[in-house]
Design a protein around this motif. Structure first.
Motif: not given
Lengths: 317, 317
Positions: B73-77
């Motif tokens: 991450g960070p991820v942005d789902r």
């Protein structure tokens, strides 16, 4: 049209408030008694029964379909019991069963008072339209509650959101809860006043040493008063940032007496938040003052009862 | 019977692993490439495409119904993008769309790697049967994820559970994330080793200054090594207690290299937890070592894909 109502109880160390609340969060009937907090458990319960009794004699009672209780904590929603710190006569007291009996067998939903305030702010106040929110009461103590994924997150025992007792200073001052460096130990009203006094602030001729008096001094530019609010803001920011980092929230709503201090609190709070809420998904967190007044506990207890009865859509919580 | 499968991707700074996983969490087909972490974004994506391509040529591929991705991450789902700290070529990189294209249009579910590990521990490991759990990876960094109310709580962007970057020491040392006194800054493997070295611990003839070497010294009774693990345990306890106080959990599962240190970590951790987790509803919190091995990321990504496709019941998350 005769729509349904719910009965709501807001149980604190000072007063026991009751109401019949409609599906729009409007209070239709009220009842209230002082809390006989120093008496034995059954005496306290009689005050609750009197409040419920006053509601049941209303002609509107026949439309009541459930009872919601927001109580000073800790509560145990799964056991139906309460153990409010300020009501020593109640320890694991079976409040849900007693209220159900007093209310003619209606279903009863129990949550902590911080969770109730949160339900109210989410339904009618500053957290309306936010699917992920932390609502706090900063006053004599520091309490709170969470909305996650559009729903109230009460937790299995109904106590979730107890932000006042997370440690943001692991080597810090002992807190009455037994831990150290808790948010409440730094940011509550009495601790704001204590710190100002310890550092040389002196009250005016009226002798008022409350946090509100420190806030007034801070607004007038007193550097010790300003510093005490800045320290409280720093602790609140660390706690709010921790919440955002752990569960993802997009707004923190702050009520209670200290929340009314205005920019003396909110300006350093926003600044400190930018230091502690650093990860991309936590960076755009808003803070806002609470909008609900003294009826927040009743409205929130009603919201919890409506939600439990009809699913999340009804009360939007 | 030909039951459905899901494809799983575990994307880290070192390797990109892929698998076809059945409804019992068993890996049926594997593929793997090193992560070209220092290359441009499209070069990294080609490695992902090769892994997916290797899965698609399997005769089992026709039974795959969805793809789950657990990514650093960070991820942005919500946006379908990733920005892994250790893969600079990917910033807001549209991974979900690219994987969907490579997988012939299958639905794709994206979560952070800490959330993926949590899904795996909840489905098959130490958090199985727990409706409210925190799972952590304590290693070079400190990550984590949450199960709340029986379901994986990924949060709107898929990053919830980032316990490594909550501040437990608001005046503490600066953390690379920009905050201060983060759990990771005190409890990660490199920080355990750094603190031991700063306080006079010296490695053996092999020159090994890893946290594992400090753990070995602590087991042999070296007081500086013991103290460094105690400090890490204190920070982990404050973070775990904060999580229990905020959302109510009944177990914290600890994996990763530092989690393998055993009682050198877990004994002081349990002791510190009794100091920080003081409220009635947080007091009975258990801590346990992780059970899933190196496939946790793949199994967890598969669990997320199964959950998204069929509802919480299918994978128990």
């Amino acid at each position: 049209m005769h729509t349904d109502l719910v009965a709501a109880l807001d149980i604190g160390g000072t007063k026991i408030a009751g109401a019949l609340v409609d599906g729009h969060g409007r209070i239709q009937v009220r009842a209230q008694r002082p809390t006989p907090a120093r008496e034995d458990g059954d005496t306290v319960m009689r005050a609750v029964q009197e409040v419920v009794g006053e509601l049941t004699v209303s002609p509107l009672w026949e439309r009541a379909t459930a009872v919601g209780i927001g109580s000073a904590g800790p509560v145990d929603r799964s056991a139906g019991t309460v153990s409010p710190v300020n009501v020593p006569g109640w320890r694991d007291y079976p409040l849900v069963g007693r209220v159900r009996a007093a209310a003619g067998g209606l279903p009863v939903e129990l949550i902590g008072d911080g969770v109730a305030i949160t339900a109210a702010e989410h339904w009618q106040g500053a957290a309306r339209g936010h699917d992920n929110a932390l609502c706090m009461v900063v006053s004599t103590g520091v309490g709170g509650g969470l909305v996650l994924g559009g729903r109230l997150h009460a937790g299995p025992t109904g106590n979730a959101g107890h932000i006042g007792h997370i440690s943001v200073d692991l080597d810090g001052d002992p807190c009455p809860c037994g831990s150290r460096g808790c948010v409440e130990r730094i940011a509550s009203g009495p601790n704001i006043a204590r710190r100002a006094l310890e550092n040389g602030w002196r009250p005016g001729p009226d002798g008022d040493t409350s946090a509100a008096a420190v806030a007034a001094a801070a607004r007038a530019g007193d550097p010790v008063a300003v510093a005490s609010f800045e320290r409280a803001a720093q602790a609140l920011a660390a706690g709010i940032a921790a919440t955002a980092t752990l569960v993802e929230i997009d707004i923190a709503v702050i009520g209670g007496g200290v929340g009314k201090a205005g920019e003396v609190l909110f300006a350093p709070l926003r600044k400190a938040l930018s230091s502690y809420a650093t990860l991309s998904f936590a960076r755009h967190l808003a803070v806002a003052p609470a909008q609900m007044g003294t009826d927040a506990g009743l409205v929130g207890a009603a919201a919890a009862a409506l939600t439990e009865r009809t699913g999340a859509a009804a009360a939007g919580v």
